[in-house]
Design an enzyme around this catalytic site. Structure first.
Site, PDB file in Angstrom:
ATOM      1  N   PRO A   1       0.787  -1.217   0.000  1.00 60.09           N
ATOM      2  CA  PRO A   1       0.000   0.000   0.000  1.00 60.09           C
ATOM      3  C   PRO A   1       0.823   1.273   0.000  1.00 60.09           C
ATOM      4  O   PRO A   1       1.366   1.668   1.018  1.00 60.09           O
ATOM      5  CB  PRO A   1      -0.844  -0.127   1.277  1.00 60.09           C
ATOM      6  CG  PRO A   1      -0.202  -1.180   2.096  1.00 60.09           C
ATOM      7  CD  PRO A   1       0.781  -1.887   1.274  1.00 60.09           C
ATOM      8  N   GLU A   2       0.917   1.882  -1.137  1.00 65.88           N
ATOM      9  CA  GLU A   2       1.389   3.261  -1.215  1.00 65.88           C
ATOM     10  C   GLU A   2       0.138   4.107  -1.484  1.00 65.88           C
ATOM     11  O   GLU A   2      -0.972   3.566  -1.452  1.00 65.88           O
ATOM     12  CB  GLU A   2       2.431   3.421  -2.334  1.00 65.88           C
ATOM     13  CG  GLU A   2       3.663   2.541  -2.112  1.00 65.88           C
ATOM     14  CD  GLU A   2       4.734   2.706  -3.181  1.00 65.88           C
ATOM     15  OE1 GLU A   2       4.896   3.831  -3.684  1.00 65.88           O
ATOM     16  OE2 GLU A   2       5.411   1.719  -3.512  1.00 65.88           O
TER      17      GLU A   2
ATOM     18  N   ARG B   1       1.794  -9.787   8.067  1.00 64.84           N
ATOM     19  CA  ARG B   1       3.028  -9.336   8.708  1.00 64.84           C
ATOM     20  C   ARG B   1       2.780  -8.429   9.903  1.00 64.84           C
ATOM     21  O   ARG B   1       3.688  -8.159  10.664  1.00 64.84           O
ATOM     22  CB  ARG B   1       3.916  -8.610   7.679  1.00 64.84           C
ATOM     23  CG  ARG B   1       4.418  -9.553   6.607  1.00 64.84           C
ATOM     24  CD  ARG B   1       5.280  -8.823   5.604  1.00 64.84           C
ATOM     25  NE  ARG B   1       6.579  -8.504   6.148  1.00 64.84           N
ATOM     26  CZ  ARG B   1       7.521  -7.849   5.482  1.00 64.84           C
ATOM     27  NH1 ARG B   1       7.277  -7.448   4.246  1.00 64.84           N
ATOM     28  NH2 ARG B   1       8.672  -7.605   6.022  1.00 64.84           N
TER      29      ARG B   1
END
Length: 287
Positions: free
Chosen positions: A2-3, A123
């Site tokens: 996600p940018e 993560r």
DNA sequence: CCCACGACCTGTGGGC
DNA sequence: TGCCCACAGGTCGTGG
């Protein structure tokens, strides 16, 4: 992955399901993500209405009819999935039919309408928090953020000011969220290639005309990626493939050894570690 | 201020 | 097939 474009895509997908809805049920299936969830997380959110879903930098912001804003950061591997009540039609512009992954389904939201929004994050670099809306801009996560790259506040003058006297490469500085907010490794590499600027050149010695090119390139690559629904890689892959085509448009990212896509350029895309992260670039045309 | 590096945490892909 | 290492979209902190 996600940018900014991915977060914006997620925002656009969640908004029709969440905006205006009251949260009928909230479940935190573990006490922490990257950070502990606030003690009152479930209690504060249950019954709250989401007035608006916004984005600042890489943060998703759910404005509530309460004192606080629900702040969500997807880290590296965070993603949302929506499930509708059985038999109901899918509203457009989002992804469904997830591969079951109960192990990493950490937070569940269920709206009055019966939609279930699940946050997955293998993560656990992502996080959620409740931040007082009235003093939002003073919060450490937001106080120092640079301008949105798609706003008028971001331009070559801003870059020139931020880069002045700096010896680090523009790659490193563009990743600094205090200079411009929302760029990550992929789109910085892509923007520098489009602007034909070396990721390694001392940022303070980049000419004004090149900075103009860079500002244009940053804007262009973000707009194209948003239009394509962001990039879908690894954890972020969606089952129905409805979103995330921009990875097919990468010119340098993850393309080591392939020819430089600039017309007439004989270069081959290289990868180099810079500040511990992979930089992809063309050694020939990026000066 | 700059940079290198490690930490956080888990999964996956490639090489052997 | 199996094992091990390198590496992955993002931050945050330390130490030279």
């Amino acid at each position: 992955m996600p940018e900014l474009p991915e977060v914006e895509t997620v925002r656009g997908g969640l908004a029709p399901v969440l905006e205006g809805q009251r949260l009928a049920r909230v479940e935190a299936r573990r006490p922490d993500l990257r950070f502990p969830l606030p003690d009152n997380f479930v209690q504060e959110l249950t019954g709250a209405r989401i007035l608006k879903l916004e984005r600042r930098a890489k943060y998703l912001l759910a404005r509530l009819d309460r004192e606080d804003t629900l702040v969500m950061h997807l880290g590296m591997s965070g993603r949302f999935e929506i499930a509708r009540p059985a038999g109901e039609a899918r509203p457009g512009n989002f992804h469904y039919a997830p591969t079951p992954d109960p192990k990493h389904a950490h937070v569940l939201f269920e709206t009055e309408a019966g939609d279930r929004v699940t946050y997955y994050d293998p993560r656990r670099f992502g996080y959620m928090a409740l931040v007082n809306t009235a003093t939002f801009d003073l919060h450490p996560w937001f106080a120092g953020l640079g301008p949105e790259p798609l706003s008028q506040a971001f331009d070559a003058a801003r870059l020139q000011h931020a880069f002045a006297g700096r010896k680090q490469g523009p790659k490193t500085l563009l990743l600094d969220q205090r200079i411009v907010a929302g760029l990550g490794n992929i789109y910085v590499c892509e923007a520098l290639h489009r602007a034909r600027i070396s990721p390694f050149r001392a940022a303070g010695r980049i000419s004004r005309s090149r900075l103009e090119r860079l500002a244009v390139a940053v804007r262009a690559v973000l707009l194209e990626a948003i239009a394509a629904g962001g990039s879908t890689l690894r954890d972020y892959a969606q089952a129905d493939g409805a979103l995330g085509y921009f990875q097919h448009s990468f010119r340098v990212y993850d393309r080591e050894g392939r020819p430089c896509p600039h017309a007439g350029c004989p270069g081959v895309i290289a990868r180099r570690l810079q500040a511990g992260r992979s930089t992809f670039y063309c050694p020939v045309c990026q000066k």
